[in-house]
Design a protein around this motif. Structure first.
Motif, PDB file in Angstrom:
ATOM      1  N   VAL A   1       0.827  -1.203   0.000  1.00  0.00           N
ATOM      2  CA  VAL A   1       0.000   0.000   0.000  1.00  0.00           C
ATOM      3  C   VAL A   1       0.863   1.257   0.000  1.00  0.00           C
ATOM      4  O   VAL A   1       0.565   2.228  -0.695  1.00  0.00           O
ATOM      5  N   ASP A   2       1.950   1.233   0.791  1.00  0.00           N
ATOM      6  CA  ASP A   2       2.805   2.417   0.910  1.00  0.00           C
ATOM      7  C   ASP A   2       4.203   1.978   1.328  1.00  0.00           C
ATOM      8  O   ASP A   2       4.376   1.407   2.403  1.00  0.00           O
ATOM      9  N   ASP A   3       5.185   2.222   0.468  1.00  0.00           N
ATOM     10  CA  ASP A   3       6.575   1.929   0.835  1.00  0.00           C
ATOM     11  C   ASP A   3       7.427   3.197   0.818  1.00  0.00           C
ATOM     12  O   ASP A   3       8.647   3.130   0.768  1.00  0.00           O
ATOM     13  N   SER A   4       6.769   4.359   0.885  1.00  0.00           N
ATOM     14  CA  SER A   4       7.498   5.624   0.804  1.00  0.00           C
ATOM     15  C   SER A   4       8.348   5.880   2.046  1.00  0.00           C
ATOM     16  O   SER A   4       9.247   6.724   2.018  1.00  0.00           O
ATOM     17  N   HIS A   5       8.066   5.172   3.144  1.00  0.00           N
ATOM     18  CA  HIS A   5       8.838   5.343   4.363  1.00  0.00           C
ATOM     19  C   HIS A   5       9.768   4.156   4.626  1.00  0.00           C
ATOM     20  O   HIS A   5      10.355   4.053   5.700  1.00  0.00           O
ATOM     21  N   SER A   6       9.893   3.273   3.656  1.00  0.00           N
ATOM     22  CA  SER A   6      10.783   2.126   3.799  1.00  0.00           C
ATOM     23  C   SER A   6      12.233   2.604   3.880  1.00  0.00           C
ATOM     24  O   SER A   6      12.590   3.594   3.226  1.00  0.00           O
ATOM     25  N   PRO A   7      13.074   1.968   4.690  1.00  0.00           N
ATOM     26  CA  PRO A   7      12.863   0.735   5.462  1.00  0.00           C
ATOM     27  C   PRO A   7      12.309   0.938   6.860  1.00  0.00           C
ATOM     28  O   PRO A   7      12.180  -0.021   7.606  1.00  0.00           O
ATOM     29  N   SER A   8      11.972   2.197   7.225  1.00  0.00           N
ATOM     30  CA  SER A   8      11.413   2.425   8.554  1.00  0.00           C
ATOM     31  C   SER A   8      10.120   1.630   8.732  1.00  0.00           C
ATOM     32  O   SER A   8       9.942   0.916   9.709  1.00  0.00           O
TER      33      SER A   8
ATOM     34  N   GLY B   1      -7.884  -6.535   2.114  1.00  0.00           N
ATOM     35  CA  GLY B   1      -7.683  -5.126   2.389  1.00  0.00           C
ATOM     36  C   GLY B   1      -7.256  -4.776   3.801  1.00  0.00           C
ATOM     37  O   GLY B   1      -7.051  -3.598   4.121  1.00  0.00           O
ATOM     38  N   ASN B   2      -7.107  -5.763   4.681  1.00  0.00           N
ATOM     39  CA  ASN B   2      -6.651  -5.498   6.047  1.00  0.00           C
ATOM     40  C   ASN B   2      -5.172  -5.138   6.035  1.00  0.00           C
ATOM     41  O   ASN B   2      -4.371  -5.832   5.405  1.00  0.00           O
ATOM     42  N   ARG B   3      -4.819  -4.086   6.750  1.00  0.00           N
ATOM     43  CA  ARG B   3      -3.468  -3.558   6.659  1.00  0.00           C
ATOM     44  C   ARG B   3      -2.580  -3.970   7.835  1.00  0.00           C
ATOM     45  O   ARG B   3      -3.053  -4.233   8.937  1.00  0.00           O
ATOM     46  N   VAL B   4      -1.281  -3.996   7.565  1.00  0.00           N
ATOM     47  CA  VAL B   4      -0.260  -4.313   8.559  1.00  0.00           C
ATOM     48  C   VAL B   4       0.995  -3.542   8.180  1.00  0.00           C
ATOM     49  O   VAL B   4       1.235  -3.274   6.989  1.00  0.00           O
ATOM     50  N   CYS B   5       1.777  -3.146   9.179  1.00  0.00           N
ATOM     51  CA  CYS B   5       3.030  -2.446   8.919  1.00  0.00           C
ATOM     52  C   CYS B   5       4.208  -3.359   9.242  1.00  0.00           C
ATOM     53  O   CYS B   5       4.249  -3.973  10.310  1.00  0.00           O
ATOM     54  N   VAL B   6       5.148  -3.441   8.322  1.00  0.00           N
ATOM     55  CA  VAL B   6       6.409  -4.138   8.559  1.00  0.00           C
ATOM     56  C   VAL B   6       7.436  -3.070   8.926  1.00  0.00           C
ATOM     57  O   VAL B   6       7.731  -2.187   8.120  1.00  0.00           O
ATOM     58  N   CYS B   7       7.945  -3.129  10.161  1.00  0.00           N
ATOM     59  CA  CYS B   7       8.750  -2.044  10.710  1.00  0.00           C
ATOM     60  C   CYS B   7      10.182  -2.494  11.004  1.00  0.00           C
ATOM     61  O   CYS B   7      10.417  -3.655  11.355  1.00  0.00           O
ATOM     62  N   THR B   8      11.115  -1.555  10.885  1.00  0.00           N
ATOM     63  CA  THR B   8      12.491  -1.773  11.330  1.00  0.00           C
ATOM     64  C   THR B   8      12.949  -0.528  12.076  1.00  0.00           C
ATOM     65  O   THR B   8      12.282   0.519  12.051  1.00  0.00           O
ATOM     66  N   ALA B   9      14.097  -0.607  12.712  1.00  0.00           N
ATOM     67  CA  ALA B   9      14.634   0.528  13.477  1.00  0.00           C
ATOM     68  C   ALA B   9      15.389   1.524  12.598  1.00  0.00           C
ATOM     69  O   ALA B   9      15.827   2.566  13.098  1.00  0.00           O
ATOM     70  N   VAL B  10      15.543   1.250  11.333  1.00  0.00           N
ATOM     71  CA  VAL B  10      16.328   2.101  10.436  1.00  0.00           C
ATOM     72  C   VAL B  10      15.595   3.410  10.155  1.00  0.00           C
ATOM     73  O   VAL B  10      14.374   3.437  10.000  1.00  0.00           O
ATOM     74  N   ASP B  11      16.353   4.498  10.090  1.00  0.00           N
ATOM     75  CA  ASP B  11      15.844   5.834   9.778  1.00  0.00           C
ATOM     76  C   ASP B  11      14.827   6.330  10.802  1.00  0.00           C
ATOM     77  O   ASP B  11      13.847   7.003  10.476  1.00  0.00           O
ATOM     78  N   ARG B  12      15.066   5.999  12.075  1.00  0.00           N
ATOM     79  CA  ARG B  12      14.238   6.516  13.157  1.00  0.00           C
ATOM     80  C   ARG B  12      15.138   7.264  14.144  1.00  0.00           C
ATOM     81  O   ARG B  12      16.291   6.900  14.334  1.00  0.00           O
ATOM     82  N   ASP B  13      14.591   8.269  14.777  1.00  0.00           N
ATOM     83  CA  ASP B  13      15.353   9.048  15.755  1.00  0.00           C
ATOM     84  C   ASP B  13      15.548   8.237  17.035  1.00  0.00           C
ATOM     85  O   ASP B  13      14.753   7.362  17.338  1.00  0.00           O
TER      86      ASP B  13
END
Length: 223
Positions: A195-202, A211-223
């Protein structure tokens, strides 16, 4: 409490803490064990090292062929942070892991966090804390934490109030950075849509075939 920022944590991982990965709150490691005895001996060594360092015993899971270790420090409000002491203990833990013949598998560390869209987490928070942990006060800022870690944390994502029904619950799946791409490709092959990878790899937002959504998250590019 002396807290360590995410960027400093990632720098530490790149410079000597290669066995470890930063997830939503904890610093986590997974070790593969050649046998149960080696795993049990390692768990004992970790508990001893924590005691010598004056650190709380880490969250440790001993399972068939593996040991998971999770490090964090809880402040007075119940929030969870990484401190210099946590980083130091991670360095100490790494040595007995190798001495006991364990093999690090950092790409396998995982944390599941449940997220709920809400316009006011002070309304929803106490209910979910009471239901999931038994105490309405186990809410810290925008998150419910179970002090005994029996259930995943619940994060309240700030959203506008709305009347139109829409998905309000979703899962945040925290992975090691090197594992996220493989997991996303596997999900897409199984019918998922990006749906949205504009913030990848965060984080990358996926939707299942319904249509149910889920976020795959990493610690990269986070404060």
């Amino acid at each position: 409490m002396d807290k360590v920022g995410n960027r400093e944590i990632l720098e530490s991982i790149a410079n000597g803490l290669n066995d470890w990965r930063k997830l939503a709150q904890p610093l986590a490691a997974r070790y593969r064990t050649p046998d149960t005895a080696s795993g049990a001996a390692f768990v004992s060594a970790v508990a001893h090292a924590a005691a010598v360092a004056g650190h709380d015993v880490p969250e440790i899971r001993l399972g068939p062929g593996l040991v998971d270790v999770s490090l964090f420090t809880v402040d007075g409000s119940g929030a969870r942070w990484i401190t210099p002491e946590d980083l130091g203990l991670a360095r100490v833990i790494t040595l007995p892991a190798h001495e006991h013949g364990l093999t690090a598998a950092p790409e396998e560390v995982t944390q599941l966090e449940v997220a709920l869209d809400t316009a006011d987490d002070t309304v929803a928070g106490p209910f979910w804390a009471a239901l999931l942990t038994g105490e309405a006060g186990n809410t810290v800022h925008d998150t419910v934490f179970d002090p005994r870690n029996r259930v995943p944390s619940v994060w309240f994502q700030r959203a506008d109030a709305h009347r139109t029904p829409r998905q309000r619950w979703h899962m945040d799946l925290w992975l090691a950075p090197e594992a996220a791409g493989t997991r996303i490709r596997a999900a897409v092959a199984a019918g998922s849509t990006v749906v949205d990878d504009s913030h990848s790899p965060s984080y990358t937002v996926l939707a299942d075939p319904e249509g149910n959504r889920v976020c795959v998250c990493t610690a990269v590019d986070r404060d």
